[in-house]
Design a protein around this motif. Structure first.
Motif, PDB file in Angstrom:
ATOM      1  N   GLY A 164      11.080   7.278  -9.552  1.00 30.27           N
ATOM      2  CA  GLY A 164      10.020   6.452 -10.107  1.00 30.27           C
ATOM      3  C   GLY A 164      10.190   6.075 -11.558  1.00 30.27           C
ATOM      4  N   GLY A 165      11.439   5.946 -12.023  1.00 30.61           N
ATOM      5  CA  GLY A 165      11.670   5.562 -13.409  1.00 30.61           C
ATOM      6  C   GLY A 165      11.704   6.717 -14.386  1.00 30.61           C
ATOM      7  N   CYS A 166      11.582   7.949 -13.890  1.00 32.19           N
ATOM      8  CA  CYS A 166      11.601   9.130 -14.749  1.00 32.19           C
ATOM      9  C   CYS A 166      12.943   9.246 -15.473  1.00 32.19           C
ATOM     10  N   HIS A 167      12.884   9.625 -16.765  1.00 31.82           N
ATOM     11  CA  HIS A 167      14.082   9.850 -17.573  1.00 31.82           C
ATOM     12  C   HIS A 167      14.133  11.314 -18.017  1.00 31.82           C
ATOM     13  N   LEU A 168      15.294  11.907 -17.912  1.00 34.13           N
ATOM     14  CA  LEU A 168      15.491  13.278 -18.368  1.00 34.13           C
ATOM     15  C   LEU A 168      15.770  13.359 -19.863  1.00 34.13           C
ATOM     16  N   SER A 169      16.230  12.264 -20.465  1.00 31.96           N
ATOM     17  CA  SER A 169      16.888  12.334 -21.778  1.00 31.96           C
ATOM     18  C   SER A 169      16.045  11.801 -22.937  1.00 31.96           C
ATOM     19  N   ARG A 170      14.749  11.630 -22.755  1.00 28.62           N
ATOM     20  CA  ARG A 170      13.941  11.024 -23.807  1.00 28.62           C
ATOM     21  C   ARG A 170      13.463  12.043 -24.847  1.00 28.62           C
ATOM     22  N   ASP A 171      13.430  11.614 -26.088  1.00 28.20           N
ATOM     23  CA  ASP A 171      12.879  12.405 -27.187  1.00 28.20           C
ATOM     24  C   ASP A 171      11.405  12.020 -27.343  1.00 28.20           C
ATOM     25  N   THR A 172      10.599  12.497 -26.416  1.00 30.93           N
ATOM     26  CA  THR A 172       9.199  12.067 -26.372  1.00 30.93           C
ATOM     27  C   THR A 172       8.398  12.619 -27.541  1.00 30.93           C
ATOM     28  N   LEU A 173       8.680  13.834 -27.957  1.00 28.06           N
ATOM     29  CA  LEU A 173       7.964  14.385 -29.112  1.00 28.06           C
ATOM     30  C   LEU A 173       8.224  13.537 -30.352  1.00 28.06           C
ATOM     31  N   GLY A 174       9.471  13.138 -30.566  1.00 24.41           N
ATOM     32  CA  GLY A 174       9.783  12.271 -31.697  1.00 24.41           C
ATOM     33  C   GLY A 174       9.082  10.932 -31.605  1.00 24.41           C
ATOM     34  N   ALA A 175       8.991  10.394 -30.382  1.00 27.26           N
ATOM     35  CA  ALA A 175       8.312   9.107 -30.193  1.00 27.26           C
ATOM     36  C   ALA A 175       6.821   9.221 -30.501  1.00 27.26           C
ATOM     37  N   ILE A 176       6.209  10.338 -30.124  1.00 27.22           N
ATOM     38  CA  ILE A 176       4.781  10.544 -30.400  1.00 27.22           C
ATOM     39  C   ILE A 176       4.541  10.628 -31.902  1.00 27.22           C
ATOM     40  N   ARG A 177       5.382  11.349 -32.595  1.00 32.53           N
ATOM     41  CA  ARG A 177       5.257  11.443 -34.058  1.00 32.53           C
ATOM     42  C   ARG A 177       5.438  10.079 -34.707  1.00 32.53           C
TER      43      ARG A 177
END
Length: 212
Positions: A164-177
């Motif tokens: 469903g488009g899921c990515h294992l490699s994202r820096d989501t915490l950095g994106a939130i900041r």
């Protein structure tokens, strides 16, 4: 931004996910959502897995979901629970709700699969009241270049296409900041009850606050 539809994923995922709820994911949702109160927006509500765990202090729940089959399932779930929820079509990158009107936005295992994290987080920030909370959990990229490279390869050749488009490699915490949130209320944990390889991935869990 128009989101690519994933109807096949919406068909097989609920049965697989139900087993994960019993193995520990449901308890994690309950712990995470217990402090919520006021007007809540959930993005990517799926089949309504969070619905049993919203406390009575939530006065209004609006849930946004792009997949028609998931919307049907979540409406059925809300009816079964006697939960008053407004479930509408929409994407995280273009939320069909008013600005500055929600006390919290809930996103559980959603930001890994949105088409644009930057656009989705900008929309989340837009719809939150000043000081409002982004509440959720997300698996994020692993530390170490070797493991991260493996995750990027898996995303490119297999994982994203079948999940469903899921990515294992994202820096989501950095994106939130970067989007303008205080992430002091988020911690890093692992969910060993999830399937491999996300059972080995670090997860960010908790609350990020919209900066004034």
């Amino acid at each position: 931004m128009a989101r690519r539809k994933r109807p096949l994923f919406a068909r097989w995922y609920p049965d697989a996910a139900a087993r994960l709820e019993e193995r520990g994911l449901g308890a994690e949702r309950a712990r995470l959502l217990a402090p919520l109160e006021g007007r809540i927006l959930e993005i990517g509500c799926g089949f309504g897995a969070n619905f049993p765990h919203y406390p009575d202090a939530v006065t209004e729940l609006v849930a946004v979901e792009p997949e028609e089959h998931f919307r049907d399932l979540s409406r059925e779930r809300a009816d079964e629970l006697g939960l008053k929820a407004t479930i509408i079509e929409g994407t995280a990158e273009s939320l069909p709700v008013e600005t500055g009107s929600f006390d919290a936005v809930v996103a559980t295992a959603v930001l890994c699969s949105v088409d644009s994290q930057a656009d989705a987080l900008a929309e989340i920030k837009r719809v939150l009241k000043p000081g409002g909370a982004l509440v959720g959990f997300e698996h994020v990229r692993s530390p170490g270049s070797a493991r991260h490279t493996t995750e990027k390869v898996l995303d490119a050749v297999l994982w994203t296409h079948i999940n469903g488009g899921c990515h294992l490699s994202r820096d989501t915490l950095g994106a939130i900041r970067e989007a303008g949130f205080d992430t002091e209320g988020m911690s890093t944990e692992r969910f060993p009850f999830l399937p491999f390889p996300v059972s080995k991935s670090p997860h960010i869990v908790g609350t990020a606050r919209k900066l004034e």
